[in-house]
Design a protein around this motif. Sequence first.
Motif, PDB file in Angstrom:
ATOM      1  N   SER A  25      16.402 -24.163  12.460  1.00  0.00           N
ATOM      2  CA  SER A  25      16.498 -25.547  12.004  1.00  0.00           C
ATOM      3  C   SER A  25      15.476 -26.395  12.743  1.00  0.00           C
ATOM      4  N   HIS A  26      15.208 -27.584  12.222  1.00  0.00           N
ATOM      5  CA  HIS A  26      14.143 -28.417  12.783  1.00  0.00           C
ATOM      6  C   HIS A  26      14.457 -28.874  14.199  1.00  0.00           C
ATOM      7  N   GLY A  27      15.644 -29.427  14.399  1.00  0.00           N
ATOM      8  CA  GLY A  27      15.999 -29.980  15.699  1.00  0.00           C
ATOM      9  C   GLY A  27      15.844 -31.488  15.722  1.00  0.00           C
ATOM     10  N   LEU A  80      13.604 -25.417  16.185  1.00  0.00           N
ATOM     11  CA  LEU A  80      12.160 -25.376  16.394  1.00  0.00           C
ATOM     12  C   LEU A  80      11.736 -26.291  17.536  1.00  0.00           C
ATOM     13  N   GLU A  81      12.384 -27.444  17.637  1.00  0.00           N
ATOM     14  CA  GLU A  81      12.027 -28.397  18.685  1.00  0.00           C
ATOM     15  C   GLU A  81      13.184 -29.360  18.934  1.00  0.00           C
ATOM     16  N   LEU A  82      13.145 -30.016  20.069  1.00  0.00           N
ATOM     17  CA  LEU A  82      14.052 -31.110  20.416  1.00  0.00           C
ATOM     18  C   LEU A  82      15.505 -30.704  20.618  1.00  0.00           C
ATOM     19  N   ASP A 112      15.795 -22.371  21.554  1.00  0.00           N
ATOM     20  CA  ASP A 112      14.569 -22.344  20.771  1.00  0.00           C
ATOM     21  C   ASP A 112      14.428 -20.992  20.067  1.00  0.00           C
ATOM     22  N   VAL A 113      13.326 -20.806  19.361  1.00  0.00           N
ATOM     23  CA  VAL A 113      13.154 -19.610  18.532  1.00  0.00           C
ATOM     24  C   VAL A 113      13.130 -18.337  19.374  1.00  0.00           C
ATOM     25  N   LEU A 114      12.362 -18.326  20.452  1.00  0.00           N
ATOM     26  CA  LEU A 114      12.280 -17.125  21.287  1.00  0.00           C
ATOM     27  C   LEU A 114      13.626 -16.771  21.901  1.00  0.00           C
ATOM     28  N   GLU A 115      14.379 -17.792  22.295  1.00  0.00           N
ATOM     29  CA  GLU A 115      15.708 -17.538  22.853  1.00  0.00           C
ATOM     30  C   GLU A 115      16.628 -16.959  21.781  1.00  0.00           C
ATOM     31  N   PRO A 158       5.383 -19.535  12.546  1.00  0.00           N
ATOM     32  CA  PRO A 158       4.584 -18.316  12.702  1.00  0.00           C
ATOM     33  C   PRO A 158       4.041 -18.127  14.121  1.00  0.00           C
ATOM     34  N   HIS A 159       3.718 -19.230  14.790  1.00  0.00           N
ATOM     35  CA  HIS A 159       3.246 -19.133  16.178  1.00  0.00           C
ATOM     36  C   HIS A 159       4.336 -18.555  17.075  1.00  0.00           C
ATOM     37  N   GLU A 160       5.574 -18.983  16.867  1.00  0.00           N
ATOM     38  CA  GLU A 160       6.693 -18.442  17.639  1.00  0.00           C
ATOM     39  C   GLU A 160       6.937 -16.971  17.290  1.00  0.00           C
TER      40      GLU A 160
END
Length: 252
Positions: free
Chosen positions: A8-10, A41-43, A47-50, A81-83
Motif C-alpha cells: 500500500s502507499h502509506g 511503500l513510504e511513510l 516497508d517492502v523489504l521488511e 521495482p527498485h525495492e
Amino acid sequence: MEAVLYVSHGSRKKQAKEEAIHFLNRVQRQVNCELSHICFLELADPDVLEGIRKLVEKGADRIVIIPVLLLSAGHYFKDIPHEIEKAEAIYPDISITYGQTLGVQERITDVLVDRLKELPTEMDESANVLLVGRGSRHPDTKTSIEWIAGELKEKGRIRHIQTCYLAALSPRFPDEFEESLSNYSKTIVVPYLWFTGLLYDSLEKSVVNAKEKGHHVYLASYLNDHPNMVQSLVDRVNQALSKGEEEERIVK
C-alpha cells in the motif's frame, strides 16, 4: 510456498494506515493463498523489504507483489521495482512476480457514482463536478483521469465536469476550485483517492472554508472499501497468482 505481499502507499495519518489494513484484510479473506503480508511503500511501517523478509522467514519461495495503487505511475514503474531489485539481490533464490495496479475500470467509476448519490444534494444543471486526481508526472495519469471523467459524466448524468490535480499536473485543484465557486452556484468535489490521508484532509479544509463563505459546495467520500474496490483488487491478486504459476511452469 507461495505468498502474497500487498504494497500500500502509506500515509502519515494513522487512520489511513488503519483503513488500508482493514481493506486488505477483507481482500486476504477472499484470496486462496495461506501466506500473505501487508507493507507500505513510504511513510508507514513495515516497508517492502521488511515485508519480503517476513514472508521468506515463514517459508515463502515464491512471492507475488501486489501494488495497492489506483493507477500506474511513478510508484508502480520506478519505486516498487527498485525495492524488488534490492530484494532479488538479497534473496536470489526467491521467485518474485509483480502484479498490476487497478487501472481504469468501469466498476470503479461506478463507485464514484455511488459516492455522488451519498451526498445531500441533487445533481442538477447548476452543479459543477471537480474530479480530483492525486497527480503524477507520468503521461498516462492525465489520460486515465480524463477517461474516468468522461465515464463519470455519462454514468452520473452530469452536465458540467472538470478534472484537476493535487500535485505534479495542471490544472491544479485550488485554481479550478476557485473558478468553479465563481462560475457555478454549486460545486461538488469528487476525489479519486483510495483512502483518507493528508490530501483528502486538504480537500476537506478547502470545502469547509468555502462553506463558511456561503458557497454551496460538497465533498464526496473517497473510494475506500466499496465492494467494487475489494473485488477489483481480489481479481488483480488472482491474475498475478495465475501469472506466477505460469512463469514457474515455463521455467520448469
